[in-house]
Design a protein around this motif. Structure first.
Motif, PDB file in Angstrom:
ATOM      1  N   LEU A 118       0.828  -1.207   0.000  1.00  0.00           N
ATOM      2  CA  LEU A 118       0.000   0.000   0.000  1.00  0.00           C
ATOM      3  C   LEU A 118       0.865   1.263   0.000  1.00  0.00           C
ATOM      4  CD1 LEU A 118      -2.761   1.332   0.051  1.00  0.00           C
ATOM      5  CD2 LEU A 118      -2.775   1.082   2.552  1.00  0.00           C
ATOM      6  N   PRO A 119       1.827   1.393   0.922  1.00  0.00           N
ATOM      7  CA  PRO A 119       2.685   2.586   0.853  1.00  0.00           C
ATOM      8  C   PRO A 119       3.558   2.617  -0.393  1.00  0.00           C
ATOM      9  CG  PRO A 119       3.435   1.097   2.583  1.00  0.00           C
ATOM     10  CD  PRO A 119       2.115   0.587   2.129  1.00  0.00           C
ATOM     11  N   ALA A 120       4.004   1.428  -0.857  1.00  0.00           N
ATOM     12  CA  ALA A 120       4.796   1.399  -2.089  1.00  0.00           C
ATOM     13  C   ALA A 120       3.952   1.850  -3.271  1.00  0.00           C
ATOM     14  CB  ALA A 120       5.346  -0.006  -2.335  1.00  0.00           C
ATOM     15  N   GLY A 121       2.688   1.424  -3.302  1.00  0.00           N
ATOM     16  CA  GLY A 121       1.785   1.870  -4.358  1.00  0.00           C
ATOM     17  C   GLY A 121       1.569   3.367  -4.319  1.00  0.00           C
ATOM     18  N   LEU A 122       1.544   3.929  -3.113  1.00  0.00           N
ATOM     19  CA  LEU A 122       1.390   5.384  -2.979  1.00  0.00           C
ATOM     20  C   LEU A 122       2.611   6.106  -3.525  1.00  0.00           C
ATOM     21  CD1 LEU A 122      -0.271   7.752  -2.012  1.00  0.00           C
ATOM     22  CD2 LEU A 122       0.605   7.374   0.305  1.00  0.00           C
ATOM     23  N   VAL A 123       3.801   5.562  -3.260  1.00  0.00           N
ATOM     24  CA  VAL A 123       5.027   6.165  -3.795  1.00  0.00           C
ATOM     25  C   VAL A 123       5.024   6.097  -5.319  1.00  0.00           C
ATOM     26  CG1 VAL A 123       7.535   5.881  -3.962  1.00  0.00           C
ATOM     27  CG2 VAL A 123       6.403   5.702  -1.738  1.00  0.00           C
ATOM     28  N   LEU A 145       5.886   3.791   7.085  1.00  0.00           N
ATOM     29  CA  LEU A 145       5.859   4.441   5.779  1.00  0.00           C
ATOM     30  C   LEU A 145       7.222   4.328   5.107  1.00  0.00           C
ATOM     31  CD1 LEU A 145       3.938   7.741   6.647  1.00  0.00           C
ATOM     32  CD2 LEU A 145       3.023   5.691   5.551  1.00  0.00           C
ATOM     33  N   PRO A 146       7.279   4.117   3.783  1.00  0.00           N
ATOM     34  CA  PRO A 146       8.569   4.063   3.088  1.00  0.00           C
ATOM     35  C   PRO A 146       9.208   5.445   3.008  1.00  0.00           C
ATOM     36  CG  PRO A 146       6.772   3.905   1.506  1.00  0.00           C
ATOM     37  CD  PRO A 146       6.148   3.863   2.874  1.00  0.00           C
ATOM     38  N   ALA A 184       9.622  11.519   2.462  1.00  0.00           N
ATOM     39  CA  ALA A 184      10.279  12.638   1.781  1.00  0.00           C
ATOM     40  C   ALA A 184       9.258  13.576   1.147  1.00  0.00           C
ATOM     41  CB  ALA A 184      11.240  12.106   0.724  1.00  0.00           C
ATOM     42  N   VAL A 185       8.218  13.019   0.526  1.00  0.00           N
ATOM     43  CA  VAL A 185       7.175  13.849  -0.096  1.00  0.00           C
ATOM     44  C   VAL A 185       6.451  14.673   0.968  1.00  0.00           C
ATOM     45  CG1 VAL A 185       4.961  13.785  -1.306  1.00  0.00           C
ATOM     46  CG2 VAL A 185       6.855  12.368  -2.101  1.00  0.00           C
TER      47      VAL A 185
END
Length: 538
Positions: free
Chosen positions: A41-46, A225-226, A231-232
């Motif tokens: 899920l967090p990777a998909g958001l990135v 969170l990744p 960073a974003v």
């Protein structure tokens, strides 16, 4: 509930892939649904954050409506993972097709007619998948695939440097060397002359965070969170602080993510450019469709092979199944007025670096694109392009680490020369041209290797023995003829082909020619282990 990730599943025809639905092989990993959500899920958001400006930038560079890029991204995220068996590939509009799309739209006269060509191209890809034509990817040398991956890393660094310091004149996600009168290097030089302090500070801070996050395990424990997502969020907060306390260095709106305005779902439907079916009999539509199908398929297969090399579990994606998925997706994208779709290495590698494990990464990124179009525009337009550039800079470094160059050099010239040629060619032209150049160089080394040691020569007094010890093909003829011409007079030549598995017609002709003229130099020729047509026969 658990999912199976095949790390080293045995081959089974075209179903070689790893995925949640396949039985686990040796070394496979059981991952629960909760763990998949936690990683994917967090990777998909990135991936979504990287894909959003890429979709818009590619649409602009293609001379297409902005929504066509977003539609292609959404379809690539929501349709392809349902059919594909690639665990980590993410698909969407590709910068490598931008020139073809731009020329195609101009030649056909309208985007609606172009959308029809995309539908037809998708049907062709579907046919390629049905006849299992995806296996062509296995014939590309590994040195060329590694060179392509490395070149993408170098391109990410070179292309994102201007965005990282505040020069956004080139569309985000562009990959071509030449940009109008500018090129990759002239844009970097120009950016260094007009550095935007706010953008530079944000990108430097994001790069520092991303590097420290990898090197300091204690930072990872602070949140699930990744690092790219952190960073974003940090970049958005920093720019808000700049706007309130130091407006002079704040990142201005033209350097933030931009989204086309919509009035909800109804407005989105009204913005669609549906195919013009009245043009289905036009020959130029079919010519463009064939071009799109061939180029998109090659780019997808190359990227698929490259993404598999990034997979920590070394899973393999079935290429013909991917062609089926790409065909259905391109038909869907064309029907909705979207750009053509391919597997995309930038988004895929961003997902891998963010900790993604399954195809859920692609699905989540597609869902986030839908939400962005419908509801998230005010929030997303606060994201500085500089922080997204920082994410791609670190991704590029991971793809093009200096150690990779030294490792390839140690493998010898036959591996290093095609590798470095591919890197330079992709950086200085574009993806497909660069790979084609690298492939030609790689094949030249293969031919050179095939031509060497085709025969062995031994001499004992006036007797010369020539032993063919491998398959003798036409490209060895010149070397063999030169050997025959250099043989001294008054010798007895034994030509032994017993160990050669194959001798083609051209080599046989050269041997017969030598037999017919050898007496002029008083050379006796004895042929063993070869069945040649009698001298003088056709």
């Amino acid at each position: 509930m658990t999912h199976k990730l095949d790390a080293l599943a045995p081959d089974s025809g075209d179903r070689r892939s790893a995925g949640p639905e396949h039985a686990a092989g040796p070394g496979s990993l059981d991952i629960s649904t909760l763990e998949v959500l936690k990683s994917d899920l967090p990777a998909g958001l990135v991936v979504f954050l990287v894909a959003l400006p890429l979709c818009l930038g590619i649409a602009l560079a293609s001379g297409a409506p902005l929504f066509s890029g977003l539609i292609a991204g959404i379809v690539g995220g929501l349709v392809i993972p349902l059919i594909s068996r690639s665990p980590l590939s993410v698909s969407g509009p590709a910068a490598g097709l931008a020139a073809i799309v731009f020329t195609g739209i101009s030649a056909l006269g309208s985007f609606n007619v172009f959308a029809l060509a995309v539908v037809i191209a998708g049907a062709m890809q579907l046919g390629l998948g049905i006849v299992r034509a995806g296996g062509i990817a296995h014939y590309f040398p590994s040195s060329v695939i590694k060179g392509m991956l490395t070149a993408i890393g170098v391109l990410l660094i070179l292309k994102q440097l201007p965005h990282a310091i505040g020069l956004d004149v080139e569309e985000f996600g562009a990959t071509s060397f030449q940009v109008g009168r500018e090129n990759t290097f002239s844009l970097i030089a120009r950016a260094l002359e007009v550095i935007q302090p706010g953008a530079a500070l944000i990108s430097l801070g994001c790069v520092a965070l991303l590097v420290l996050w990898d090197k300091a395990p204690s930072l990872k424990k602070l949140t699930w969170l990744p690092a790219p997502l952190v960073a974003v969020l940090g970049a958005m907060l920093a720019n808000e602080i700049f706007q309130r306390s130091a407006p002079a260095i704040a990142v201005q709106p033209e350097h933030l993510v931009r989204l086309p305005s919509t009035d909800g779902p109804a407005g989105l439907v009204g913005a669609l450019h549906l195919p013009d079916w009245s043009a289905v009999t036009r020959s130029d539509v079919w010519v463009l469709a064939v071009t799109l199908a061939v180029v998109a398929s090659l780019e997808t297969l190359l990227n698929l092979e490259a993404v598999d090399r990034l997979d920590p579990w070394r899973r393999k994606s079935p290429p013909s199944r991917e062609m089926l998925a790409q065909g259905v997706a391109n038909m869907t994208s064309g029907l909705l007025g979207g750009l053509p779709i391919t597997s995309v290495i930038v988004r895929s590698s961003a997902g891998v670096n963010a900790g993604g494990r399954t195809r859920a990464v692609a699905i989540f990124h597609g869902l986030f694109l839908v939400l962005a179009v419908l509801f998230m525009a005010p929030l997303l337009t606060k994201i500085p392009l500089a922080c997204l550039a920082a994410i791609l800079l670190t991704t590029g470094y991971k793809l093009a680490k200096p150690k990779l160059f030294t490792d390839m050099y140690r493998l010898g010239h036959s591996q290093f020369v095609p590798f470095i040629t591919t890197v330079l060619a992709v950086v200085l032209t574009d993806l497909l041209k660069g790979v084609a150049i690298g492939l030609v160089v790689g094949l030249a080394f293969v031919l050179r290797e095939s031509m060497s040691r085709v025969y062995e020569v031994s001499r004992e007094g006036q007797q010369v023995t020539i032993r063919l010890n491998k398959g003798a093909y036409f490209f060895s003829r010149g070397k063999l003829v030169s050997l025959f011409e250099e043989l001294p007079r008054d010798t007895h030549v034994i030509l032994d082909g017993g160990a050669a598995p194959f001798v083609d017609h051209d080599i046989a002709d050269a041997i017969r020619d030598f037999q017919s003229s050898a007496h002029l130099r008083n050379i006796q020729v004895e042929v063993r282990g070869l069945k040649l047509a009698p001298l003088g026969s056709a």
